[in-house]
Write a protein that holds these residues in place. Sequence first.
Motif, mmCIF file in Angstrom:
data_model
loop_
_atom_site.group_PDB
_atom_site.id
_atom_site.type_symbol
_atom_site.label_atom_id
_atom_site.label_comp_id
_atom_site.label_asym_id
_atom_site.label_seq_id
_atom_site.Cartn_x
_atom_site.Cartn_y
_atom_site.Cartn_z
ATOM 1 N N ALA A 332 33.278 61.502 22.795
ATOM 2 C CA ALA A 332 32.013 61.175 22.132
ATOM 3 C C ALA A 332 31.138 62.397 21.892
ATOM 4 C CB ALA A 332 31.243 60.156 22.976
ATOM 5 N N TYR A 333 31.233 63.401 22.750
ATOM 6 C CA TYR A 333 30.253 64.481 22.782
ATOM 7 C C TYR A 333 30.147 65.276 21.478
ATOM 8 C CZ TYR A 333 27.094 66.792 26.057
ATOM 9 O OH TYR A 333 25.977 67.224 26.725
ATOM 10 N N PRO A 334 31.251 65.706 20.847
ATOM 11 C CA PRO A 334 31.098 66.479 19.596
ATOM 12 C C PRO A 334 30.321 65.728 18.528
ATOM 13 C CG PRO A 334 33.322 66.719 20.451
ATOM 14 C CD PRO A 334 32.664 65.644 21.268
ATOM 15 N N SER A 335 30.617 64.455 18.318
ATOM 16 C CA SER A 335 29.923 63.679 17.293
ATOM 17 C C SER A 335 28.462 63.441 17.669
ATOM 18 C CB SER A 335 30.631 62.337 17.082
ATOM 19 O OG SER A 335 31.933 62.534 16.557
ATOM 20 N N LEU A 336 28.185 63.237 18.945
ATOM 21 C CA LEU A 336 26.797 63.050 19.370
ATOM 22 C C LEU A 336 25.981 64.316 19.136
ATOM 23 C CD1 LEU A 336 27.400 61.053 22.679
ATOM 24 C CD2 LEU A 336 26.145 60.222 20.682
ATOM 25 N N GLN A 337 26.547 65.485 19.464
ATOM 26 C CA GLN A 337 25.816 66.729 19.245
ATOM 27 C C GLN A 337 25.572 66.976 17.760
ATOM 28 O OE1 GLN A 337 26.376 70.201 22.050
ATOM 29 N NE2 GLN A 337 28.384 69.265 22.205
ATOM 30 N N LEU A 338 26.559 66.719 16.912
ATOM 31 C CA LEU A 338 26.369 66.906 15.481
ATOM 32 C C LEU A 338 25.324 65.943 14.926
ATOM 33 C CD1 LEU A 338 30.070 67.454 14.399
ATOM 34 C CD2 LEU A 338 28.230 69.159 14.395
ATOM 35 N N ALA A 339 25.301 64.710 15.453
ATOM 36 C CA ALA A 339 24.282 63.751 15.023
ATOM 37 C C ALA A 339 22.881 64.276 15.325
ATOM 38 C CB ALA A 339 24.509 62.411 15.709
ATOM 39 N N LEU A 340 22.705 64.892 16.487
ATOM 40 C CA LEU A 340 21.405 65.453 16.851
ATOM 41 C C LEU A 340 21.042 66.644 15.973
ATOM 42 C CD1 LEU A 340 21.784 65.285 20.736
ATOM 43 C CD2 LEU A 340 20.295 63.865 19.323
ATOM 44 N N LEU A 341 21.998 67.533 15.721
ATOM 45 C CA LEU A 341 21.734 68.705 14.892
ATOM 46 C C LEU A 341 21.403 68.317 13.457
ATOM 47 C CD1 LEU A 341 24.567 71.039 16.213
ATOM 48 C CD2 LEU A 341 22.117 71.434 16.473
ATOM 49 N N ASP A 342 22.029 67.272 12.954
ATOM 50 C CA ASP A 342 21.799 66.859 11.575
ATOM 51 C C ASP A 342 20.442 66.199 11.378
ATOM 52 O OD1 ASP A 342 24.177 67.900 10.774
ATOM 53 O OD2 ASP A 342 25.255 65.994 10.674
ATOM 54 N N MET A 343 19.789 65.805 12.454
ATOM 55 C CA MET A 343 18.445 65.259 12.329
ATOM 56 C C MET A 343 17.426 66.333 11.957
ATOM 57 S SD MET A 343 18.173 62.635 15.563
ATOM 58 C CE MET A 343 19.344 61.300 15.820
ATOM 59 N N PHE A 344 17.745 67.595 12.280
ATOM 60 C CA PHE A 344 16.787 68.688 12.095
ATOM 61 C C PHE A 344 17.483 69.885 11.452
ATOM 62 C CE2 PHE A 344 15.656 66.128 15.733
ATOM 63 C CZ PHE A 344 14.314 65.836 15.508
ATOM 64 N N PRO A 345 17.842 69.788 10.167
ATOM 65 C CA PRO A 345 18.604 70.873 9.547
ATOM 66 C C PRO A 345 17.852 72.188 9.464
ATOM 67 C CG PRO A 345 17.891 69.255 7.914
ATOM 68 C CD PRO A 345 17.610 68.667 9.252
ATOM 69 N N ALA A 346 16.516 72.172 9.438
ATOM 70 C CA ALA A 346 15.747 73.410 9.341
ATOM 71 C C ALA A 346 15.445 74.027 10.692
ATOM 72 C CB ALA A 346 14.438 73.157 8.587
ATOM 73 N N SER A 347 15.688 73.306 11.774
ATOM 74 C CA SER A 347 15.398 73.841 13.111
ATOM 75 C C SER A 347 16.448 73.333 14.096
ATOM 76 C CB SER A 347 13.993 73.432 13.565
ATOM 77 O OG SER A 347 13.795 72.039 13.431
ATOM 78 N N ARG A 348 17.705 73.665 13.802
ATOM 79 C CA ARG A 348 18.800 73.209 14.659
ATOM 80 C C ARG A 348 18.700 73.780 16.062
ATOM 81 N NH1 ARG A 348 22.727 74.633 9.786
ATOM 82 N NH2 ARG A 348 22.612 72.671 8.609
ATOM 83 N N GLY A 349 18.220 75.020 16.149
ATOM 84 C CA GLY A 349 18.079 75.626 17.471
ATOM 85 C C GLY A 349 17.161 74.825 18.355
ATOM 86 N N ALA A 350 16.038 74.363 17.798
ATOM 87 C CA ALA A 350 15.099 73.553 18.576
ATOM 88 C C ALA A 350 15.748 72.243 19.005
ATOM 89 C CB ALA A 350 13.839 73.286 17.760
ATOM 90 N N ALA A 351 16.540 71.639 18.099
ATOM 91 C CA ALA A 351 17.184 70.363 18.434
ATOM 92 C C ALA A 351 18.160 70.519 19.586
ATOM 93 C CB ALA A 351 17.896 69.812 17.199
ATOM 94 N N VAL A 352 19.029 71.526 19.515
ATOM 95 C CA VAL A 352 20.018 71.693 20.573
ATOM 96 C C VAL A 352 19.347 72.141 21.869
ATOM 97 C CG1 VAL A 352 20.654 74.118 20.183
ATOM 98 C CG2 VAL A 352 22.375 72.489 20.992
ATOM 99 N N SER A 353 18.252 72.886 21.764
ATOM 100 C CA SER A 353 17.539 73.305 22.974
ATOM 101 C C SER A 353 16.920 72.123 23.706
ATOM 102 C CB SER A 353 16.447 74.321 22.618
ATOM 103 O OG SER A 353 16.942 75.631 22.632
#
Length: 416
Positions: A332-353
Amino acid sequence: MTSPVLSRAAERRLLWLVPVILAGLSMLGPFSIDTPFPAFQEMGRDFAVDSAEMQLVVSTYLLAFGLMSPFHGPLSDALGRKPVIVGGVAVYVASSIGCAFAPGLGSLLVFRVLQGLSAGGGVIVSRTVVRDMYDGAQAQRMMSRIMLIFGLAPAVAPIIGGLLLQVGPWPVVFWFMAGIGLLLVTVVAVALPETHPPDQRTPLRVGALVGSMLAVTRHLPFHRVAWAAALGFAGQFLYIGAAPIFVVELLGLGELDFWVFFVPMIGGVTLGALVSGRAAGRVAPSTLITAAIVFSVLGALVNVGLATLPTAADLPWAVVGPALIAVGTAAAYPSLQLALLDMFPASRGAAVSMFTFFTLLLNGVAASALAPLVTGSVLTLALASTVMVAAGLGFWVWHLAVTGPDPRPRPTVRNP
């Protein structure tokens, strides 16, 4: 579809190298946690402390990592990925050397805090690089490859730690960590491209950086997906954080026997990563995530059932359940992380942080506060793990009920 950051020729050349580099950066986390495990008894004797106090070696690192994790990603959004990675890992090398020279538990914990504060420069930002370079199914396959390599770390790290103790006292473990960090700094500086060009960066201002973090934390769909991932992984990580107690005290094994626990669990991670990679582009992400989390819950229930047997503390029954949980978590983890990153395309670093902050804070609490309370028996440990995995499923079901089957909603939050 590939990212326009790099030419197609450059992407083909880096196709094999990027997963290795990024997996190596991600491996700093499990190496920092698991490699010292076999040395806990020797360190405890040298420092005249008990096993509960030695758990602070894990929890202080995790809590420091969690407290700093909100800042690595936003800084990479403003400065670029490479400067944050190289700077963070360089400090990690220096703090690892400090751990090797620590004369007592107090000073060791100070340098463990520095390790935790700096390691995220590589561990966190490396995930953002993947989404900078790749889209869709290709991004999922790349995340899965990284997890496949990364998954070996928790199994290999305690084995390496035990072998290192055969050639020297416990400080040699931290010298090994320093060497790994130095190697990564060199490879990143020479071979990893900068994937976040200046024209796409956020302003390097406190208001802009804090604003991007607040935008993420105020977004309710982010929390539903983030907690589904964090709680599911916490059910697995509870065993990892409690490994010195689980392996040595509950299973009655020795300092060279951590592989008995970690090899099956990481076998589960490897299998889950392979499932994720094979499913990319073939199975809808929401379907894959749902099936994977349900599998983790079923694995946790099997674990509880095995823990009620008279042979609960015997092999292989004691390690089957954690391995099954790991299969679902890794799928599940790869798809969950990509789902989170795609919510914030202009600030992916903030999302993953922010996702890492919640995850590491939860894991730090699990290792420091929960583990001592639930490691009285194999059964209580299994029950605690099941509660966490089931809670993760609850958050994911809530998310699907609100948004429908697509786990990657259109971005609704703009960069501040």
